[in-house]
Design a protein around this motif. Structure first.
Motif, PDB file in Angstrom:
ATOM      1  N   SER A   3      -4.380  -1.113   2.554  1.00 23.64           N
ATOM      2  CA  SER A   3      -4.257   0.289   2.156  1.00 23.64           C
ATOM      3  C   SER A   3      -3.729   0.347   0.722  1.00 23.64           C
ATOM      4  O   SER A   3      -3.184  -0.630   0.201  1.00 23.64           O
ATOM      5  N   ARG A   4      -3.876   1.491   0.101  1.00 21.29           N
ATOM      6  CA  ARG A   4      -3.377   1.687  -1.263  1.00 21.29           C
ATOM      7  C   ARG A   4      -1.876   1.408  -1.332  1.00 21.29           C
ATOM      8  O   ARG A   4      -1.398   0.739  -2.245  1.00 21.29           O
ATOM      9  N   SER A   5      -1.117   1.925  -0.352  1.00 19.02           N
ATOM     10  CA  SER A   5       0.342   1.729  -0.380  1.00 19.02           C
ATOM     11  C   SER A   5       0.705   0.256  -0.197  1.00 19.02           C
ATOM     12  O   SER A   5       1.682  -0.217  -0.787  1.00 19.02           O
ATOM     13  N   GLU A   6      -0.073  -0.493   0.589  1.00 18.99           N
ATOM     14  CA  GLU A   6       0.195  -1.923   0.748  1.00 18.99           C
ATOM     15  C   GLU A   6      -0.050  -2.672  -0.564  1.00 18.99           C
ATOM     16  O   GLU A   6       0.746  -3.524  -0.965  1.00 18.99           O
ATOM     17  N   VAL A   7      -1.132  -2.331  -1.242  1.00 23.93           N
ATOM     18  CA  VAL A   7      -1.449  -2.989  -2.520  1.00 23.93           C
ATOM     19  C   VAL A   7      -0.385  -2.645  -3.558  1.00 23.93           C
ATOM     20  O   VAL A   7       0.096  -3.517  -4.288  1.00 23.93           O
ATOM     21  N   ILE A   8       0.007  -1.376  -3.617  1.00 25.24           N
ATOM     22  CA  ILE A   8       1.040  -0.964  -4.565  1.00 25.24           C
ATOM     23  C   ILE A   8       2.357  -1.674  -4.246  1.00 25.24           C
ATOM     24  O   ILE A   8       3.073  -2.123  -5.147  1.00 25.24           O
ATOM     25  N   GLY A   9       2.668  -1.819  -2.966  1.00 24.67           N
ATOM     26  CA  GLY A   9       3.878  -2.551  -2.571  1.00 24.67           C
ATOM     27  C   GLY A   9       3.832  -3.993  -3.039  1.00 24.67           C
ATOM     28  O   GLY A   9       4.834  -4.520  -3.542  1.00 24.67           O
ATOM     29  N   ARG A  10       2.673  -4.650  -2.883  1.00 22.75           N
ATOM     30  CA  ARG A  10       2.531  -6.038  -3.358  1.00 22.75           C
ATOM     31  C   ARG A  10       2.652  -6.098  -4.874  1.00 22.75           C
ATOM     32  O   ARG A  10       3.290  -7.012  -5.416  1.00 22.75           O
ATOM     33  N   LEU A  11       2.026  -5.141  -5.575  1.00 23.56           N
ATOM     34  CA  LEU A  11       2.127  -5.098  -7.034  1.00 23.56           C
ATOM     35  C   LEU A  11       3.584  -4.954  -7.470  1.00 23.56           C
ATOM     36  O   LEU A  11       4.036  -5.648  -8.382  1.00 23.56           O
ATOM     37  N   ASN A  12       4.304  -4.048  -6.836  1.00 26.53           N
ATOM     38  CA  ASN A  12       5.713  -3.838  -7.188  1.00 26.53           C
ATOM     39  C   ASN A  12       6.541  -5.095  -6.941  1.00 26.53           C
ATOM     40  O   ASN A  12       7.358  -5.485  -7.775  1.00 26.53           O
ATOM     41  N   ALA A  13       6.334  -5.740  -5.794  1.00 26.65           N
ATOM     42  CA  ALA A  13       7.088  -6.959  -5.473  1.00 26.65           C
ATOM     43  C   ALA A  13       6.737  -8.080  -6.452  1.00 26.65           C
ATOM     44  O   ALA A  13       7.624  -8.779  -6.958  1.00 26.65           O
ATOM     45  N   ASP A  14       5.451  -8.252  -6.719  1.00 25.64           N
ATOM     46  CA  ASP A  14       5.020  -9.300  -7.654  1.00 25.64           C
ATOM     47  C   ASP A  14       5.525  -9.021  -9.065  1.00 25.64           C
ATOM     48  O   ASP A  14       5.879  -9.953  -9.799  1.00 25.64           O
TER      49      ASP A  14
END
Length: 150
Positions: A3-14
């Motif tokens: 999902s968009r929120s999952e990808v954004i979460g990964r981007l933020n963590a990375d």
């Protein structure tokens, strides 16, 4: 598919990992050059400007107090990384000019340079992506680096 929120979460963590690693790596590199990390980053700001800056312009770009900026310039000048010169457009003003030979020595991707390992790693990573993918990443970073409205 994520999902968009999952990808954004990964981007933020990375991004948090990338920033932390970059801060620590730059601290180590600064020490090898006999600098502190603020001085090294200010030198980078001067180099990326592409032209000499006044102390006030450097202070504005780094958001450091003017007294701190003066001390940073003093230390960079003592290390031979910058020189203070009269502004060709207005000889009453003094600008800070990067020593191009020192910049090449520090930023060169050749072995022995402080950033050689970083450059080599980036080359390996870039090789794994198509040009179109790299264009998207470049657009993403340009958007992150764009000035924000206050």
């Amino acid at each position: 598919m994520s999902s968009r929120s999952e990808v954004i979460g990964r981007l933020n963590a990375d991004m948090q990992v990338l920033i932390a690693d970059a801060v620590l790596r730059n601290e180590r590199i600064a020490r090898t050059l006999g600098l502190n990390v603020v001085d090294l980053q200010a030198f980078g700001v001067l180099a990326r400007a592409g032209h000499p800056l006044t102390a006030g312009e450097l202070s504005q770009r780094t958001e450091l107090p003017s007294s701190t900026t003066t001390r940073v310039i003093d230390r960079l000048e003592k290390q031979g990384l910058v020189t203070r010169v009269s502004d060709p457009a207005d000889r009453r003003r003094v600008v800070v000019q990067v020593d191009e030979e020192q910049l090449a020595r520090i930023s060169s991707p050749v072995e022995g340079s402080p950033y050689a390992e970083v450059s080599a790693h980036m080359e390996r990573v870039h090789a794994g992506f198509a040009l179109e993918e790299l264009e998207v990443v470049a657009r993403y970073f340009a958007a992150l680096n764009a000035p924000t409205a206050d």
